[in-house]
Design a protein around this motif. Structure first.
Motif, PDB file in Angstrom:
ATOM      1  N   PRO A 134       0.819  -1.225   0.000  1.00 33.91           N
ATOM      2  CA  PRO A 134       0.000   0.000   0.000  1.00 33.91           C
ATOM      3  C   PRO A 134       0.852   1.274   0.000  1.00 33.91           C
ATOM      4  N   GLU A 135       0.329   2.333  -0.643  1.00 34.24           N
ATOM      5  CA  GLU A 135       1.063   3.607  -0.710  1.00 34.24           C
ATOM      6  C   GLU A 135       1.216   4.211   0.691  1.00 34.24           C
ATOM      7  N   GLN A 136       0.141   4.131   1.474  1.00 35.39           N
ATOM      8  CA  GLN A 136       0.186   4.722   2.804  1.00 35.39           C
ATOM      9  C   GLN A 136       1.135   3.916   3.690  1.00 35.39           C
ATOM     10  N   ALA A 137       2.022   4.617   4.419  1.00 37.82           N
ATOM     11  CA  ALA A 137       2.999   3.920   5.259  1.00 37.82           C
ATOM     12  C   ALA A 137       2.286   3.066   6.299  1.00 37.82           C
ATOM     13  N   LEU A 138       2.778   1.839   6.510  1.00 37.56           N
ATOM     14  CA  LEU A 138       2.181   0.948   7.493  1.00 37.56           C
ATOM     15  C   LEU A 138       2.723   1.279   8.885  1.00 37.56           C
ATOM     16  N   THR A 139       1.997   0.824   9.912  1.00 39.76           N
ATOM     17  CA  THR A 139       2.363   1.179  11.282  1.00 39.76           C
ATOM     18  C   THR A 139       2.597  -0.080  12.098  1.00 39.76           C
ATOM     19  N   GLU A 140       3.141   0.091  13.297  1.00 35.64           N
ATOM     20  CA  GLU A 140       3.300  -1.038  14.211  1.00 35.64           C
ATOM     21  C   GLU A 140       1.915  -1.564  14.554  1.00 35.64           C
ATOM     22  N   GLY A 141       1.801  -2.859  14.695  1.00 35.28           N
ATOM     23  CA  GLY A 141       0.498  -3.445  14.970  1.00 35.28           C
ATOM     24  C   GLY A 141      -0.180  -3.953  13.704  1.00 35.28           C
ATOM     25  N   GLN A 142       0.350  -3.574  12.539  1.00 34.52           N
ATOM     26  CA  GLN A 142      -0.211  -4.088  11.287  1.00 34.52           C
ATOM     27  C   GLN A 142       0.646  -5.252  10.786  1.00 34.52           C
ATOM     28  N   ILE A 143      -0.015  -6.185  10.096  1.00 37.71           N
ATOM     29  CA  ILE A 143       0.672  -7.321   9.485  1.00 37.71           C
ATOM     30  C   ILE A 143       0.351  -7.309   7.998  1.00 37.71           C
ATOM     31  N   LEU A 144       1.388  -7.394   7.161  1.00 31.80           N
ATOM     32  CA  LEU A 144       1.193  -7.443   5.721  1.00 31.80           C
ATOM     33  C   LEU A 144       1.520  -8.857   5.252  1.00 31.80           C
ATOM     34  N   VAL A 145       0.526  -9.525   4.647  1.00 29.87           N
ATOM     35  CA  VAL A 145       0.689 -10.913   4.187  1.00 29.87           C
ATOM     36  C   VAL A 145       0.754 -10.918   2.667  1.00 29.87           C
ATOM     37  N   SER A 167      11.188   2.464 -10.169  1.00 29.83           N
ATOM     38  CA  SER A 167      10.665   3.199 -11.321  1.00 29.83           C
ATOM     39  C   SER A 167       9.151   3.146 -11.359  1.00 29.83           C
ATOM     40  N   LYS A 168       8.559   4.138 -12.007  1.00 35.29           N
ATOM     41  CA  LYS A 168       7.115   4.173 -12.228  1.00 35.29           C
ATOM     42  C   LYS A 168       6.877   4.904 -13.532  1.00 35.29           C
ATOM     43  N   ALA A 169       5.607   4.824 -14.016  1.00 33.28           N
ATOM     44  CA  ALA A 169       5.261   5.548 -15.231  1.00 33.28           C
ATOM     45  C   ALA A 169       5.477   7.049 -14.992  1.00 33.28           C
ATOM     46  N   ASP A 170       5.997   7.731 -15.997  1.00 32.30           N
ATOM     47  CA  ASP A 170       6.364   9.128 -15.828  1.00 32.30           C
ATOM     48  C   ASP A 170       5.141  10.031 -16.040  1.00 32.30           C
ATOM     49  N   HIS A 171       4.154   9.892 -15.167  1.00 29.07           N
ATOM     50  CA  HIS A 171       2.913  10.660 -15.267  1.00 29.07           C
ATOM     51  C   HIS A 171       2.413  10.957 -13.864  1.00 29.07           C
ATOM     52  N   ASP A 172       1.389  11.806 -13.781  1.00 24.58           N
ATOM     53  CA  ASP A 172       0.631  11.949 -12.546  1.00 24.58           C
ATOM     54  C   ASP A 172      -0.646  11.128 -12.693  1.00 24.58           C
ATOM     55  N   CYS A 173      -1.267  10.777 -11.573  1.00 21.27           N
ATOM     56  CA  CYS A 173      -2.541  10.056 -11.640  1.00 21.27           C
ATOM     57  C   CYS A 173      -3.592  10.945 -12.302  1.00 21.27           C
ATOM     58  N   ASP A 174      -4.330  10.399 -13.292  1.00 20.35           N
ATOM     59  CA  ASP A 174      -5.328  11.194 -14.006  1.00 20.35           C
ATOM     60  C   ASP A 174      -6.598  11.402 -13.203  1.00 20.35           C
ATOM     61  N   LEU A 175      -6.746  10.668 -12.094  1.00 14.62           N
ATOM     62  CA  LEU A 175      -7.955  10.836 -11.278  1.00 14.62           C
ATOM     63  C   LEU A 175      -7.699  11.722 -10.065  1.00 14.62           C
ATOM     64  N   CYS A 176      -6.559  11.483  -9.358  1.00 17.87           N
ATOM     65  CA  CYS A 176      -6.335  12.231  -8.115  1.00 17.87           C
ATOM     66  C   CYS A 176      -5.115  13.140  -8.194  1.00 17.87           C
ATOM     67  N   GLY A 177      -4.356  13.064  -9.288  1.00 19.88           N
ATOM     68  CA  GLY A 177      -3.238  13.980  -9.461  1.00 19.88           C
ATOM     69  C   GLY A 177      -1.977  13.595  -8.703  1.00 19.88           C
ATOM     70  N   ALA A 178      -1.967  12.435  -8.034  1.00 23.34           N
ATOM     71  CA  ALA A 178      -0.797  12.043  -7.252  1.00 23.34           C
ATOM     72  C   ALA A 178       0.417  11.884  -8.163  1.00 23.34           C
ATOM     73  N   ALA A 179       1.545  12.459  -7.736  1.00 23.32           N
ATOM     74  CA  ALA A 179       2.758  12.376  -8.538  1.00 23.32           C
ATOM     75  C   ALA A 179       3.673  11.261  -8.058  1.00 23.32           C
ATOM     76  N   GLN A 180       3.473  10.778  -6.840  1.00 27.13           N
ATOM     77  CA  GLN A 180       4.426   9.852  -6.227  1.00 27.13           C
ATOM     78  C   GLN A 180       3.874   8.443  -6.043  1.00 27.13           C
ATOM     79  N   SER A 181       2.718   8.127  -6.633  1.00 29.08           N
ATOM     80  CA  SER A 181       2.162   6.786  -6.432  1.00 29.08           C
ATOM     81  C   SER A 181       2.417   5.929  -7.671  1.00 29.08           C
ATOM     82  N   TYR A 182       2.330   4.595  -7.472  1.00 31.80           N
ATOM     83  CA  TYR A 182       2.537   3.670  -8.582  1.00 31.80           C
ATOM     84  C   TYR A 182       1.289   3.646  -9.452  1.00 31.80           C
TER      85      TYR A 182
END
Lengths: 190, 289
Positions: B110-121, B234-249
């Motif tokens: 996930p893009e959002q940083a994970l926290t202590e107490g979370q488990i990623l499977v 690396s990621k596609a050299d674009h911004d998100c066309d829906l939310c404008g995010a520049a730093q997400s995959y």
């Protein structure tokens, strides 16, 4: 010890309680030295409730168990036989071991895994008089910078670390508190 | 048969104990693949049977579960696994990363940083990073034991010789705590930097291949590279066309048969929460609400 005492002290609701107890075991092993509360078991003395919960959660007929003299009584053997069914074996053959630190010596007897299968190593459940005072500074996987924890000694764990990826892994129990020290943790005296 | 006829979280207790012991040894030896007796699950191999078994062994009745497939909460695989645990474990489910205590994922972090107490499977198809270089299990096991990873560097070097750069873009091999080379599952290499120093516990399950491995929190994870060809997420050299995010995959979506395309966040929860906050991209004009 009568039958009622042997039959009592397990999980009332095994699926849910062992799930919660396992999460404590998982958090403990993932964050070395950090104390986790773990409840649900009421084993006969001298087994602590925390160690009892670890036994109920992880130990069964497929995991040979070594009972150190400190915890080896007729009552504990009967309780483990009924609730876990684990075969009681000599230290060299054990997947799990339970006892006070002094009674588990020499720890060089326990399986440390092989180069091909480092996971085939023993897990020691060490009964401790208490979770304080801290005696060691821990660093390594699971620890952001460093963490202080109460360990029964330093040298044996430092020597265990040098064998990585081989080595034994430890749980420490006091009352209903549980903390852990995997083989990957660097240990130094405070 | 009714759901009540199943044990909590589907698997029987003996199976969960076996998986739990493997998970703990995996945490004790970060990056090492622990063999386990994978069970048949009521879904085909390749649909996340390894991840499902790890999740089943970890879930408590109090957990809140999120399942994503390539970042999306609303794809077939994610929806069916979420429903499976709603029915067999009765746990709460969510699509919001921050609300979840256990997140099962296929091929994304996930893009959002994970926290202590979370488990990623993670669902893992091929856990052995050396498998395409050496098909024999007996050999790859020995290579891990001897820390013999030269072949992997040769593979990356051949990429450079042929393409001028390391062309591996997903399942990019990493070295854990300076010891084991590990396959991070087919996540894009954009996600590799999030593997190391993560506050959450990361567990990997490969059902068909019968392997479990793990990364404790704050573990050192280094993507393999060369001094003169450093690792580049690396990621596609674009911004998100829906939310404008520049730093997400981003996923590329073909929109017509005349070359029209749009780029949207692969993490649907990340994108939706940004849009809920009023952020807009190129193809998502302000609503006239």
């Amino acid at each position: 010890m009568d039958h009622a005492e042997i039959l009592a002290g397990g999980f009332d609701d095994p699926a849910a309680q062992s799930a919660r107890a396992f999460r404590a075991c998982l958090e403990a092993m993932a964050r070395p030295g950090r104390i986790q509360p773990i409840t649900g078991a009421a084993p006969p003395a001298p087994i602590s409730p925390a160690a009892g919960a670890v036994l109920l959660t992880l130990v069964d007929t497929t995991t040979p168990l070594y009972l150190a003299p400190s915890q080896d009584t007729q009552a504990t053997r009967q309780w483990i036989a009924f609730h876990c069914g684990a075969p009681i074996v000599p230290a060299e053959e054990a997947a799990f071991a339970l006892g006070a630190w002094g009674a588990l010596q020499p720890v060089s007897r326990f399986a440390i895994g092989t180069a091909d299968y480092p996971d085939r190593a023993a897990t020691l459940i060490v009964e401790m008089p208490g979770a304080t005072p801290p005696s060691a500074r821990l660093a390594g996987p699971g620890i952001e910078t460093c963490h202080e924890a109460c360990l029964p000694e330093i040298a044996a764990f430092a020597a265990n670390r040098t064998q990585f990826p081989l080595g034994f892994d430890c749980y420490f129990s006091a009352g209903s508190q549980l903390w852990a020290l995997p083989r990957s943790t660097n240990v130094e005296a405070l | 048969m009714s759901e009540a006829a199943y044990n909590f979280a589907y698997l029987d207790e003996a199976t969960k104990r076996m998986i739990r012991r493997a998970l703990l040894k995996g945490l004790a030896i970060p990056g090492y693949q622990v063999p386990f007796a994978s069970r048949e699950m009521p879904m085909p191999y390749g649909w996340g049977t390894g991840g499902v078994q790890v999740t089943a062994a970890c879930l408590t009745p109090e957990d809140c579960l999120k399942v994503i497939d390539q970042g999306a909460d609303d794809t077939t695989n994610a929806v069916s696994i979420r429903k499976f645990f709603e029915r067999t474990a009765g746990v709460a489910t969510t699509e919001h990363t921050a609300e979840a205590s256990v997140i099962q994922t296929r091929h994304r972090i996930p893009e959002q940083a994970l926290t202590e107490g979370q488990i990623l499977v993670y669902q893992v198809p091929i856990p052995e990073p050396l498998r395409f270089l050496e098909p024999r299990e007996s050999e790859t096991r020995r290579m891990h034991a001897l820390e013999e990873y030269g072949l992997m560097h040769v593979k990356l070097y051949e990429d450079i010789a042929r393409h001028g750069a390391i062309a591996t873009s997903y399942a990019y091999p990493v070295k854990v705590e300076g010891r084991y080379v590990m396959d991070p599952s087919p996540i894009p290499k954009f996600d590799n930097p999030k593997l190391g120093g993560n506050a959450a516990i990361q567990l990997f399950g490969a059902g068909r291949e019968q392997r479990i491995y793990a990364l404790p929190p704050y573990t050192q994870v280094v993507s393999l590279d060369f001094e003169d060809h450093p690792f580049e997420p690396s990621k596609a050299d674009h911004d998100c066309d829906l939310c404008g995010a520049a730093q997400s995959y981003l996923d590329e979506v073909i929109t017509d048969d005349r070359g029209g395309r749009m780029f949207i966040c692969s993490d649907t929860d990340f994108c939706a929460s940004r849009r809920a906050d009023g952020l807009r991209g190129r193809l998502s004009p302000e609503e006239a609400a």
